[in-house]
Scaffold this motif. Structure first.
Motif, short mmCIF file in Angstrom:
data_model
loop_
_atom_site.label_atom_id
_atom_site.label_comp_id
_atom_site.label_asym_id
_atom_site.label_seq_id
_atom_site.Cartn_x
_atom_site.Cartn_y
_atom_site.Cartn_z
N GLY A 105 31.74 45.55 49.40
CA GLY A 105 32.69 44.45 49.29
C GLY A 105 34.08 44.76 49.78
O GLY A 105 35.06 44.19 49.28
N ARG A 106 34.18 45.61 50.80
CA ARG A 106 35.48 45.88 51.42
C ARG A 106 35.39 45.53 52.91
O ARG A 106 34.31 45.37 53.47
CB ARG A 106 35.87 47.35 51.26
N VAL A 133 35.78 39.65 49.97
CA VAL A 133 36.38 40.96 49.67
C VAL A 133 36.81 41.00 48.21
O VAL A 133 37.38 40.03 47.69
CB VAL A 133 37.58 41.21 50.60
N ASP A 134 36.55 42.11 47.54
CA ASP A 134 36.88 42.23 46.12
C ASP A 134 38.39 42.19 45.87
O ASP A 134 38.85 41.53 44.94
CB ASP A 134 36.29 43.52 45.54
N ASP A 135 39.16 42.92 46.65
CA ASP A 135 40.60 43.01 46.45
C ASP A 135 41.30 42.43 47.69
O ASP A 135 41.53 43.11 48.68
CB ASP A 135 41.02 44.47 46.23
N GLN A 136 41.63 41.16 47.61
CA GLN A 136 42.21 40.49 48.78
C GLN A 136 43.61 40.99 49.11
O GLN A 136 44.00 41.01 50.28
CB GLN A 136 42.23 38.98 48.58
N PHE A 137 44.35 41.40 48.12
CA PHE A 137 45.72 41.85 48.39
C PHE A 137 45.71 43.20 49.12
O PHE A 137 46.50 43.41 50.04
CB PHE A 137 46.51 41.92 47.08
N ARG A 138 44.83 44.08 48.73
CA ARG A 138 44.68 45.33 49.48
C ARG A 138 44.18 45.03 50.89
O ARG A 138 44.65 45.63 51.87
CB ARG A 138 43.68 46.25 48.77
N THR A 153 41.24 31.75 55.20
CA THR A 153 40.83 31.93 53.82
C THR A 153 41.00 30.65 52.99
O THR A 153 41.89 29.83 53.27
CB THR A 153 41.62 33.07 53.15
N SER A 154 40.15 30.52 51.99
CA SER A 154 40.32 29.49 50.97
C SER A 154 40.79 30.11 49.66
O SER A 154 40.69 29.48 48.60
CB SER A 154 39.00 28.74 50.75
N GLY A 155 41.28 31.36 49.72
CA GLY A 155 41.70 32.03 48.50
C GLY A 155 40.54 32.43 47.62
O GLY A 155 40.66 32.45 46.39
N ALA A 156 39.41 32.76 48.24
CA ALA A 156 38.20 33.19 47.52
C ALA A 156 37.67 32.12 46.58
O ALA A 156 37.03 32.42 45.57
CB ALA A 156 38.45 34.50 46.76
N ALA A 157 37.91 30.86 46.93
CA ALA A 157 37.44 29.73 46.13
C ALA A 157 36.62 28.81 47.02
O ALA A 157 36.65 28.93 48.24
CB ALA A 157 38.63 28.98 45.54
N PRO A 158 35.87 27.88 46.41
CA PRO A 158 35.05 26.98 47.23
C PRO A 158 35.87 26.13 48.20
O PRO A 158 35.39 25.79 49.28
CB PRO A 158 34.33 26.10 46.20
N LEU A 170 48.95 34.92 48.31
CA LEU A 170 48.70 35.69 49.53
C LEU A 170 49.83 35.50 50.52
O LEU A 170 50.28 36.45 51.18
CB LEU A 170 47.36 35.28 50.15
N ARG A 171 50.28 34.27 50.68
CA ARG A 171 51.39 33.99 51.60
C ARG A 171 52.65 34.72 51.15
O ARG A 171 53.39 35.26 51.98
CB ARG A 171 51.65 32.49 51.70
#
Length: 233
Positions: A105-106, A133-138, A153-158, A170-171
């Motif tokens: 998951g990286r 990805v598990d850690d989006q900020f990294r 990205t959708s921010g890891a959401a649907p 994220l921005r």
């Protein structure tokens, strides 16, 4: 000005989206599988016929997961080289869209580093594999270090609305170091709400409509989205 990117599956739909006011196009094949690499002929004719919309070429050899094997990487590198070699008679800002993940998951940084290097001067966007990805900020910092210019990205959401808080975070994290392209369920009826909640400066969407038994691009929907974004600037 908010940048509107429309995902299209062939040259006719690309031309429809451009005529309706799209700023940029993501050119794919097989949208039912989430988008794969379009044919070289499709890209060549798109470059010959488009005039203003910047084509971003999906480089993904198959649907399914985002793990990239050795032979698949060779295919992706060859596709990038082929896109770079195509004539670009109107000087459009062509880019490529890529992604690769490891089993844990990286981001697969080794593969992505080679893909970004192969793209050379072409801008690179990391696609929605990022949302697995598990850690989006990294991962954001890793993408910046790779030299890619944007992430979709959708921010890891649907949907982008569901992930609005994450998209905004994220921005804030990247500032002007990386472009965040908001995607996922964006349409004319909710685009202003997405922009308000995320602060996004770039959005990505499909504007599908069934025509003659297959999916086409809904020019009226593209125009409505473009009009909604322009009204905010």
């Amino acid at each position: 000005m908010i940048t509107v990117e429309i995902c299209v599956s062939d040259v006719p739909t690309a031309l429809v989206a451009e005529a309706a006011g799209a700023d940029r196009l993501e050119l794919c094949a097989d949208l039912g599988q989430g988008g794969t690499t379009p044919s070289l002929g499709t890209v060549e004719v798109a470059l010959r016929t488009l005039r203003t919309a910047a084509p971003q070429v999906m480089v993904r050899p198959r649907g399914g997961d985002f793990r990239v094997g050795e032979l698949e990487e060779q295919v992706m590198l060859a596709d990038i080289a082929a896109v770079r070699a195509l004539p670009n008679p109107h000087g459009l800002p062509v880019g490529v869209v890529v992604g690769a993940l490891t089993d844990d998951g990286r981001l697969d940084l080794a593969v992505l580093r080679r893909l970004v290097a192969a793209a050379g001067p072409l801008p690179v966007t990391v696609h929605k594999a990022f949302d697995e990805v598990d850690d989006q900020f990294r991962a954001l910092e890793e993408i910046i270090d790779l030299g890619a210019g944007a992430v979709l990205t959708s921010g890891a959401a649907p949907t982008a609305l569901d992930g609005a808080a994450r998209l905004a975070a994220l921005r804030r994290r990247v500032g002007d170091r990386l472009r965040i392209i908001a995607a996922g369920g964006i349409r004319s009826h909710n685009v202003r709400l997405v922009l308000d909640r995320t602060g996004a400066q770039e959005i990505h969407l499909r504007a599908p409509v069934r025509r003659d038994g297959r999916e086409a691009t809904d020019a009226d929907e593209v125009r409505r989205v473009v009009a909604a974004t322009r009204a905010l600037t």
